[in-house]
Design a protein around this motif. Structure first.
Motif, PDB file in Angstrom:
ATOM      1  N   LYS A  16       0.821  -1.215   0.000  1.00  8.61           N
ATOM      2  CA  LYS A  16       0.000   0.000   0.000  1.00  8.61           C
ATOM      3  C   LYS A  16       0.851   1.259   0.000  1.00  8.61           C
ATOM      4  O   LYS A  16       0.620   2.173  -0.801  1.00  8.61           O
ATOM      5  CB  LYS A  16      -0.937  -0.008   1.208  1.00  8.61           C
ATOM      6  N   THR A 124      -1.163   7.111   5.762  1.00  5.64           N
ATOM      7  CA  THR A 124      -1.994   6.480   4.735  1.00  5.64           C
ATOM      8  C   THR A 124      -2.644   7.442   3.737  1.00  5.64           C
ATOM      9  O   THR A 124      -2.910   7.019   2.608  1.00  5.64           O
ATOM     10  CB  THR A 124      -3.085   5.596   5.367  1.00  5.64           C
ATOM     11  N   GLN A 127      -1.838   7.581  -0.066  1.00  8.06           N
ATOM     12  CA  GLN A 127      -2.463   6.789  -1.128  1.00  8.06           C
ATOM     13  C   GLN A 127      -3.288   7.650  -2.080  1.00  8.06           C
ATOM     14  O   GLN A 127      -3.551   7.243  -3.216  1.00  8.06           O
ATOM     15  CB  GLN A 127      -3.349   5.706  -0.510  1.00  8.06           C
TER      16      GLN A 127
END
Length: 272
Positions: A16, A124, A127
Motif C-alpha cells: 500500500k 496512509t 495513497q
C-alpha cells in the motif's frame, strides 16, 4: 537527483505505501526507466502497471544493479532478512531511505557500512496524494540527497524534516497514527447523530462529509485551525454549547494527550 537509468531508484516492496509512492512518482513525471521495483510476490495490478508504464519489475535484485536510491517499503519484521541480501547493491553513493516504522537509522547504517540514510514516517493519506511525511537524515546525507527526498515525498503529499531522531516517536503518534484518530472521530460523530435521532446511513454520510470538508478547508486556506473553529462558533449558539463540552477540563484535549502519549510509548517499545 540521486538516481538515473544506470543507477536507478530501487523500490523494495510495493504494497500500500510503496505502491502509493510508485504511483505518485510516475504521475509526477519521474522517468519510469529510472525506477526498478523489487517485490517477491507482485500483484496482478503491479504487473499490469509495469507493462503500461515501463518500469523494471523483478522478484529479487538483478545482478549487477547498483542503486542510486534504495527505498525500503517493507514491514519491520521483514527488514532484517532483506538487508543482508541488498548489501551488494549499495555503495558509498547510494541514498538509503526507509519508511519502516520503528526501525532506527542505526540499523541501516550498520547494514550498509555507514551509508547516507533517511528515515521517513509517511501516513496512509499518501495513497491519495494527501499524505504527511516526516523525515530524519543521518550525518552522511548531503543537501542534494535531502533535495532528492523532498522531490520523492512531494509526489505523495506534504513533508517536513526533524533534526533529532528521538522526535520520530512523537511524529509516529501524531501523523503516522493520526488518520486512525480522525476516522474514529468520524465514527463517533455519526454514532452521536444516531443517538440524537438520525438514521444510521444519513448520520454517517453527513459526519463523513463534514470531516472531509473541514479537512479540505484547512488544506486550502492558511487560516489557523483555532481561527477556523472560532469562525464557526457564534456566541451562545449551538457550536458554542458543544465546544463547552469538548473544551472542558475533562474534555477532548486530555483524551488526545493520553492517546498520543500511549502511541509514542508504544513506538519506543517497538524500536527496542
Amino acid at each position: 537527483m540521486s538516481f538515473s537509468k544506470t543507477r536507478p531508484l530501487v523500490l523494495v516492496g510495493a504494497g500500500k505505501m510503496g505502491g502509493a509512492m510508485l504511483a505518485g512518482w510516475i504521475a509526477s513525471g519521474t522517468d519510469p526507466e529510472t525506477i526498478a521495483v523489487i517485490d517477491p510476490a507482485p500483484s496482478s495490478d503491479l504487473l499490469a502497471l509495469a507493462g503500461r508504464k515501463g518500469f523494471r519489475l523483478d522478484t529479487a535484485m538483478p545482478a549487477g544493479t547498483m542503486a542510486g536510491v534504495l527505498l525500503l517499503a517493507l514491514k519491520p519484521q521483514m527488514m532484517a532478512a532483506a538487508l543482508g541480501a541488498l548489501k551488494p547493491f549499495v555503495d558509498a553513493d547510494t541514498l538509503v531511505i526507509s519508511v519502516a516504522a520503528g526501525t532506527p537509522a542505526s540499523v541501516f547504517e550498520e547494514a550498509f557500512d555507514d551509508a547516507a540514510v533517511v528515515r521517513v514516517m509517511p501516513n496512509t493519506p499518501s495513497q491519495v496524494g494527501r499524505g504527511m511525511s516526516v523525515a530524519f537524515a543521518n550525518a552522511r546525507t548531503s543537501e542534494a540527497q535531502r533535495e532528492t527526498v523532498d522531490t520523492l515525498l512531494a509526489a505523495i503529499g506534504a513533508s517536513a524534516w526533524i533534526e533529532s531522531e528521538e522526535q520520530m516517536d512523537a511524529v509516529t503518534a501524531v501523523s503516522g497514527s493520526g488518520p486512525a484518530y480522525v476516522f474514529f472521530l468520524t465514527e463517533a460523530l455519526a454514532a452521536a447523530g444516531v443517538k440524537a435521532g438520525l438514521p444510521e446511513e444519513l448520520a454517517m454520510q453527513i459526519a463523513r462529509q463534514t470531516v472531509c470538508g473541514a479537512g479540505e478547508l484547512m488544506h486550502r486556506v492558511e487560516t489557523p485551525a483555532s481561527e477556523l473553529r472560532r469562525n464557526v462558533t457564534s456566541p451562545n449558539g449551538t457550536t458554542a454549547a458543544a465546544l463547552d463540552v469538548l473544551m472542558a477540563e475533562d474534555g477532548l484535549q486530555p483524551v488526545m494527550d493520553a492517546a498520543v502519549a500511549a502511541a509514542r510509548k508504544r513506538s519506543r517499545e517497538l524500536a527496542g
